[in-house]
Write a protein that holds these residues in place. Structure first.
Motif: not given
Length: 112
Positions: A12, A14-15, A17-19, A21-22, A26, A76, A80
């Motif tokens: 999980k 990448e999910d 981390k992307s969430a 950052v969104s 960061e 978040t 995620s």
């Protein structure tokens, strides 16, 4: 400021981390760790022999965030990282007294 430590499933990362950052987070530190919770490991069978893997590979994400961002970050990470199965992980929150950016000497909220 708050320190958030999330222990999640490796798949999980990448999910999450992307969430994050969104959501505007960061900066993070990520480590591969091993551990166990209530699950007490995984019992498996190999060629007729039973064995237990009692320390399961996980991923640890550590963030230092502004206090007012805490609820958003927790939501978040939960959304995620959740699979609904045992072993989804935990989130720990603790206070941070001071932060200093080494390069510039900024401290407090400006250093985050």
């Amino acid at each position: 400021m708050k320190r958030v430590i999330a222990i999640i499933r490796q798949e999980k990362l990448e999910d999450v981390k992307s969430a994050l950052v969104s959501a505007g987070c960061e900066g993070m530190t990520v480590n591969e760790v091993k551990g166990r919770g209530k699950q007490l490991g995984i019992k498996e069978s190999y060629r007729g022999s039973n064995y237990c893997i009692d320390l399961i590979p996980k991923t640890r994400i550590e963030l230092v965030i502004k206090k007012e961002d805490l609820e958003e970050v927790l939501k978040t990470i939960q959304e995620s990282a959740r699979t609904g199965e045992i072993g989804d992980g935990k989130i720990f929150v603790s206070p941070v007294e001071e932060v200093v950016r080494i390069r510039t000497g900024e401290n407090g909220r400006e250093a985050v």
